[in-house]
Scaffold this active site. Structure first.
Site, PDB file in Angstrom:
ATOM      1  CG  HIS A  49       4.736   4.041   3.584  1.00 44.44           C
ATOM      2  ND1 HIS A  49       4.203   3.500   4.779  1.00 44.44           N
ATOM      3  CD2 HIS A  49       4.517   5.204   3.381  1.00 44.44           C
ATOM      4  CE1 HIS A  49       3.773   4.740   5.375  1.00 44.44           C
ATOM      5  NE2 HIS A  49       4.118   5.593   4.344  1.00 44.44           N
ATOM      6  CG  ASP A  52       4.075  -0.247   3.987  1.00 42.82           C
ATOM      7  OD1 ASP A  52       4.549  -0.756   4.979  1.00 42.82           O
ATOM      8  OD2 ASP A  52       3.343   0.934   3.688  1.00 42.82           O
TER       9      ASP A  52
HETATM   10  C1  XUL Z   1       2.558  10.888   8.426  1.00 43.38           C
HETATM   11  C2  XUL Z   1       1.531  10.657   7.437  1.00 43.38           C
HETATM   12  C3  XUL Z   1       1.787   9.463   6.623  1.00 43.38           C
HETATM   13  C4  XUL Z   1       1.529   9.577   5.128  1.00 43.38           C
HETATM   14  C5  XUL Z   1       1.960   8.259   4.289  1.00 43.38           C
HETATM   15  O1  XUL Z   1       1.941  12.082   9.302  1.00 43.38           O
HETATM   16  O2  XUL Z   1       0.408  11.053   7.436  1.00 43.38           O
HETATM   17  O3  XUL Z   1       1.364   8.198   6.887  1.00 43.38           O
HETATM   18  O4  XUL Z   1       0.166   9.536   5.181  1.00 43.38           O
HETATM   19  O5  XUL Z   1       3.405   8.352   4.126  1.00 43.38           O
END
Ligand code: XUL
Ligand code: MN
Length: 344
Positions: A49, A52
């Site tokens: 992210h 992150d």
């Molecule tokens: C939520 C999910 C997230 C995304 C990344 O359900 O899967 O972790 O993969 O933002």
């Protein structure tokens, strides 16, 4: 034997075990320590992210964000790792409370579009072209709170603004039908790829399919993958598993439905997925009951299950299967699959 498959996971996949009904049960592990675990567990790439990669990015100027992301790039490179993608984490910020791109408040939509640009800056510094959009709060808790027609148009405008901000990036939409919202916009890969075709640069917009999300939509994950693969649009996957229609469980790959997992590996193999250069991403969570010193096993286990199933795909008796198909004897084909999966 990993074939040519390369694997990734995100730092959130090693976590403290909090759930909506109870606090953390394991101590936090620093990002630097998590990075050291990647290669040992058999992984080559990090899913990020934006925050992150650059914690507290909301307090930093764009220039400082780029500098910190460049430092993160050095840090992962020193562990022999690369970044797979960066995803803007809009859903934890107060301005993302009603969704970002589809918020009713124009100030929130403006914030989300700016944040997406910073996310692209981070991706550039980390040397990845892939931006993942998991559209967490883009949807509604009650249907009457938004004009969905307008919301879908805003979402497309945001995607276009990202494509125009940087002509190299690719966007993978990660569909999910619900959670945290009651009804999410873009619940399936069909919705995602329809939006892609309407964007200003369709070839740079595709999908990331997560097993659990497809199951929550009542769909078969391997067919969802096949749909995207048939158009060259599967930019990544989040393999995991899900035991029926309940909260998003992110179980280890194959833990609930081994045959379903076999079919996901099969479809990737049928498409020669490694030749696309894309990673096999995992998005799995350790059970809350797991003790701290063994709270990483779900990652190595999921990868091991993938590789065992890859072996099953590669040793599948295709000629016998073809005879069954030619005779339209699908009962025989079913038994052939089950016998093969059970081993002799
Ligand atoms: C939520 C999910 C997230 C995304 C990344 O359900 O899967 O972790 O993969 O933002
Ligand atoms: Mn995911």
């Amino acid at each position: 034997m990993a074939g040519d498959y390369r694997f990734s996971f995100g730092p959130w996949n090693i976590h403290e075990g909090a759930d909506p009904f109870g606090p953390t049960v394991r101590p936090s592990i620093s990002f630097a320590r998590k990075l050291k675990m990647y290669k040992k567990l058999g992984f080559d790439a990090v899913q990020f992210h934006d925050d992150d990669a650059v914690p507290d990015m909301e307090k930093l100027t764009p220039a400082k964000i780029r500098k910190e992301a460049a430092a993160m790039k050095k840090m992962i490179a020193s562990e022999g790792l690369v970044a797979e993608f960066v995803a803007p984490r809009l859903w934890e910020h107060p301005q993302g409370i009603d969704g970002g791109f589809t918020a009713n408040d124009p100030a929130c939509r403006k914030w989300a579009n700016e944040r997406a640009k910073r996310c692209i800056d981070i991706a550039n510094a980390l040397d990845t072209r892939l931006i993942v959009l998991w559209l967490a709060r883009e949807g509604t808790y009650i249907r009457e709170s938004k004009n969905a027609i307008e919301a879908y148009r805003w979402l497309l405008e945001s995607i276009n603004a990202m494509l125009e901000y940087d002509d190299k990036i690719e966007i993978a939409i990660e569909p999910k039908p619900n959670e945290p919202t009651d009804m999410a916009y873009v619940p399936t890969i069909g919705h995602a790829l329809a939006m892609a075709q309407h964007s200003v640069d369709p070839k740079r917009v595709g999908g990331l399919i997560e097993t659990a999300h497809a199951l929550l939509a009542g769909l078969d994950p391997s067919d969802e993958m096949a749909f995207a693969l048939s158009m060259g649009k599967l930019f990544s996957v989040h393999l995991n598993d899900q035991n029926g229609l309940k909260f998003d469980q992110d179980k280890s790959f194959g833990a609930a439905n081994l045959r379903g997992a076999f079919n996901q590996v099969r479809v990737l193999e049928l498409a020669d997925y490694p030749s696309t250069g894309r990673f096999v991403g995992l998005d799995v969570k350790a059970m809350r009951t797991q003790k701290a010193d063994v709270a990483h096993k779900h990652l190595a286990n999921s990868r091991a299950v993938f590789l065992r199933l890859l072996e099953k795909v590669r040793t599948f008796p295709n000629e016998i299967a073809q005879d069954c198909i030619a005779a339209r004897d699908y009962e025989a084909l079913e038994m052939l699959v089950l016998e093969h999966l059970m081993g002799s």
